[in-house]
Design a protein around this motif. Structure first.
Motif, PDB file in Angstrom:
ATOM      1  N   SER A   1     -13.933  -3.842 -26.442  1.00 35.61           N
ATOM      2  CA  SER A   1     -15.081  -4.749 -26.443  1.00 35.61           C
ATOM      3  C   SER A   1     -15.770  -4.745 -27.808  1.00 35.61           C
ATOM      4  N   GLU A   2     -15.867  -3.570 -28.398  1.00 36.76           N
ATOM      5  CA  GLU A   2     -16.495  -3.476 -29.733  1.00 36.76           C
ATOM      6  C   GLU A   2     -15.635  -4.201 -30.775  1.00 36.76           C
ATOM      7  N   ASN A   3     -14.322  -4.035 -30.686  1.00 30.68           N
ATOM      8  CA  ASN A   3     -13.418  -4.758 -31.606  1.00 30.68           C
ATOM      9  C   ASN A   3     -13.611  -6.270 -31.490  1.00 30.68           C
ATOM     10  N   SER A   4     -14.101  -6.706 -30.322  1.00 29.39           N
ATOM     11  CA  SER A   4     -14.276  -8.146 -30.071  1.00 29.39           C
ATOM     12  C   SER A   4     -15.691  -8.616 -30.400  1.00 29.39           C
ATOM     13  N   GLY A   5     -16.558  -7.672 -30.765  1.00 29.67           N
ATOM     14  CA  GLY A   5     -17.937  -8.033 -31.107  1.00 29.67           C
ATOM     15  C   GLY A   5     -18.920  -7.899 -29.957  1.00 29.67           C
ATOM     16  N   TYR A   6     -18.508  -7.212 -28.888  1.00 28.64           N
ATOM     17  CA  TYR A   6     -19.382  -7.049 -27.719  1.00 28.64           C
ATOM     18  C   TYR A   6     -19.451  -5.579 -27.299  1.00 28.64           C
ATOM     19  N   PRO A   7     -20.157  -4.741 -28.056  1.00 26.39           N
ATOM     20  CA  PRO A   7     -20.174  -3.309 -27.733  1.00 26.39           C
ATOM     21  C   PRO A   7     -20.761  -3.027 -26.350  1.00 26.39           C
ATOM     22  N   LEU A   8     -20.271  -1.959 -25.743  1.00 22.38           N
ATOM     23  CA  LEU A   8     -20.725  -1.568 -24.401  1.00 22.38           C
ATOM     24  C   LEU A   8     -21.295  -0.142 -24.470  1.00 22.38           C
ATOM     25  N   PRO A   9     -22.266   0.176 -23.608  1.00 16.70           N
ATOM     26  CA  PRO A   9     -22.817   1.545 -23.620  1.00 16.70           C
ATOM     27  C   PRO A   9     -21.916   2.518 -22.855  1.00 16.70           C
ATOM     28  N   ILE A  10     -20.673   2.634 -23.323  1.00 13.09           N
ATOM     29  CA  ILE A  10     -19.695   3.482 -22.624  1.00 13.09           C
ATOM     30  C   ILE A  10     -19.072   4.454 -23.617  1.00 13.09           C
ATOM     31  N   VAL A  11     -18.976   5.726 -23.191  1.00 16.28           N
ATOM     32  CA  VAL A  11     -18.248   6.707 -24.017  1.00 16.28           C
ATOM     33  C   VAL A  11     -17.244   7.442 -23.122  1.00 16.28           C
ATOM     34  N   PRO A  12     -16.144   7.928 -23.732  1.00 18.30           N
ATOM     35  CA  PRO A  12     -15.241   8.774 -22.937  1.00 18.30           C
ATOM     36  C   PRO A  12     -15.828  10.179 -22.830  1.00 18.30           C
ATOM     37  N   LEU A  13     -15.864  10.736 -21.627  1.00 18.26           N
ATOM     38  CA  LEU A  13     -16.366  12.107 -21.447  1.00 18.26           C
ATOM     39  C   LEU A  13     -15.308  12.929 -20.732  1.00 18.26           C
ATOM     40  N   LYS A  14     -14.984  14.068 -21.322  1.00 21.39           N
ATOM     41  CA  LYS A  14     -13.953  14.919 -20.722  1.00 21.39           C
ATOM     42  C   LYS A  14     -14.459  15.606 -19.457  1.00 21.39           C
ATOM     43  N   ARG A  15     -13.614  15.617 -18.428  1.00 22.23           N
ATOM     44  CA  ARG A  15     -13.922  16.334 -17.187  1.00 22.23           C
ATOM     45  C   ARG A  15     -12.697  17.160 -16.793  1.00 22.23           C
ATOM     46  N   GLN A  16     -12.897  18.454 -16.571  1.00 17.61           N
ATOM     47  CA  GLN A  16     -11.770  19.328 -16.223  1.00 17.61           C
ATOM     48  C   GLN A  16     -11.709  19.607 -14.727  1.00 17.61           C
ATOM     49  N   ILE A  17     -10.498  19.719 -14.232  1.00 17.38           N
ATOM     50  CA  ILE A  17     -10.286  20.154 -12.843  1.00 17.38           C
ATOM     51  C   ILE A  17      -9.313  21.329 -12.870  1.00 17.38           C
TER      52      ILE A  17
END
Ligand SMILES: Cc1cc2nc3c(=O)[nH]c(=O)nc-3n(C[C@H](O)[C@H](O)[C@H](O)COP(=O)(O)OP(=O)(O)OC[C@H]3O[C@@H](n4cnc5c(N)ncnc54)[C@H](O)[C@@H]3O)c2cc1C
Length: 388
Positions: free
Chosen positions: A217-233
């Motif tokens: 989305s950012e590459n397209s000019g529409y940034p989003l409030p999303i980040v990758p967050l690691k979660r362990q199991i």
């Protein structure tokens, strides 16, 4: 392949595939192409999920979504049958349980009332009643728990494959390629461009690329409030088996655990820096999880790690809830991402809702508009009190 389609979906995980299925089931007229960069889904969130399915949410929208989705998971094997073969998803309705330490019973009561208003059979349990569910549980520091017997857990990979097979049967096409950005002209989406510069055109593009949705989305000019967050199991064995199968149980600390076959799995939303990282550590179990587990259930004291893994939450930094609907600044560009830790239990309702919005121009089954992108600008955040 034909470089023109009527609708393109970026990301063929549980969300993208559910959307494709619902569009095809509800009679979308035209070709649907799903771009998936990783056909074995090695790093997708879906197969790395804990598979918890619960209705114990604290906002109206999440309760409605999860109630609808749970009903759909009950009939999933028949609904997704292909060539007479049912989709096996191993849905175990063993319950979902939040143990409460500091919360007063009246706070839990408020949550239960909202859930019950929408038909969820949630119940408040006293410490004594908790022992009926988990006879070995240590309740000395607990004031009770919030329990829903109808909830439980399933096999996320099988759910995703159930959708994928059905989509293919109904005529949807999966293409292995990595999308770089969406293309546009005069405020309307016109298609996508791949990492290698190939252009595919379509008047509708849906971004369901999970933890990678923001980059596209950012590459397209529409940034989003999303980040990758690691979660362990971590998966572990215990020397002394429990008397009963566990519900998916969440300790007041946030550490959760459930049975996985005869062994157990456990996880916890630790504080981590955003970023893609698939490493998992035995020390996470030994230092962080195990002391809490052993305190809560004495049988967990003698535990042996079997394996572990890490997956990525597509974490919405604003309110930890999904972003669903058409982007207000680009006609034909739809979002279905940011599910944080509850995308498995929302996939059926989200697929149904987006199919309705695209085919009929409005939500019919559940009004998903509280999850629209615009909420970040109008400050109508959906603050969910039960996030795992
Ligand atoms: C450890 C863990 C535990 C969880 N536990 C639960 C739980 O108990 N209950 C629950 O409801 N949810 C849980 N979740 C969350 C749930 O797994 C996710 O919300 C859900 O799987 C999201 O599905 P998705 O299809 O959006 O994302 P994904 O499954 O990640 O699918 C996105 C797909 O997009 C593809 N893609 C990405 N970028 C591109 C590109 N540029 N071009 C083409 N394809 C691309 C990826 O390869 C991927 O296959 C958990 C998540 C994790 C990590």
């Amino acid at each position: 392949m034909n470089q023109k389609s009527d609708l393109i979906i970026i990301g063929g995980g549980v969300i993208g595939s559910s959307i494709a299925y619902h569009l095809l089931k509800d009679g979308f007229q035209g070709d649907i192409t799903i771009f998936e960069k990783d056909p074995v889904y090695e790093f997708a969130a879906t197969p790395r999920s804990a598979g918890g399915i619960r209705q114990l949410f604290t906002t109206e929208i999440n309760v409605k979504i999860s109630r609808y989705s749970l009903q759909k998971y009950k009939t999933f094997p028949e609904d997704m049958a292909v060539g007479g073969e049912k989709a096996k998803i191993d849905f175990k309705q063993r319950g979902y349980l939040f143990l409460a330490e500091h919360e007063t019973l009246s706070e839990l009561e408020k949550q239960a009332k909202l859930q019950q208003k929408y038909g969820v059979p949630s119940e408040l349990l006293t410490p004594e009643e908790l022992k009926n569910i988990i006879p070995e549980v240590n309740t000395h520091d607990l004031t009770g728990g919030l329990y829903c017997a109808e909830d439980g857990y399933l096999d996320p990979y099988s759910v995703m494959q159930g959708y994928v097979k059905k989509v293919k049967e109904l005529g949807g096409q999966y293409v292995q390629d990595e999308i770089y950005s969406v293309n546009k002209e005069k405020g309307h989406v016109t298609g996508v461009v791949t990492k290698d510069g190939m252009i595919y055109s379509a008047p509708i593009v849906i971004n369901s690329a999970g933890a990678w949705a923001q980059i596209i989305s950012e590459n397209s000019g529409y940034p989003l409030p999303i980040v990758p967050l690691k979660r362990q199991i971590i998966q572990y064995d215990i020397a002394e088996p429990l008397e009963k199968p566990l519900p998916l149980t969440v300790d007041p600390t946030g550490v959760y655990f459930r049975h996985e076959g005869d062994s157990l799995i456990t996880g916890y939303s630790e504080k981590v820096k955003p970023g893609i990282d698939f490493t998992w550590k035995r020390s996470f179990f030994e230092e962080t999880l195990w002391p809490i587990l052993a305190n809560r259930v004495p049988n967990f004291e003698r535990a042996k790690i079997i394996s572990g893994w890490a997956g990525m939450y597509s974490h919405n930094t604003k309110d930890q809830n999904a972003i669903i609907g058409e982007h207000p600044e680009l006609k034909g560009y739809y979002l279905a991402c940011g599910f944080s830790g509850h995308g498995m239990q929302q996939a059926p309702a989200v697929g149904q809702g987006l199919a309705e919005l695209i085919i009929n121009g409005r939500y019919e089954t559940i009004n998903l508009s509280p999850l629209k992108f615009e909420r970040f600008k109008t400050n109508e955040l959906v603050i969910e009190g039960a996030v795992v």
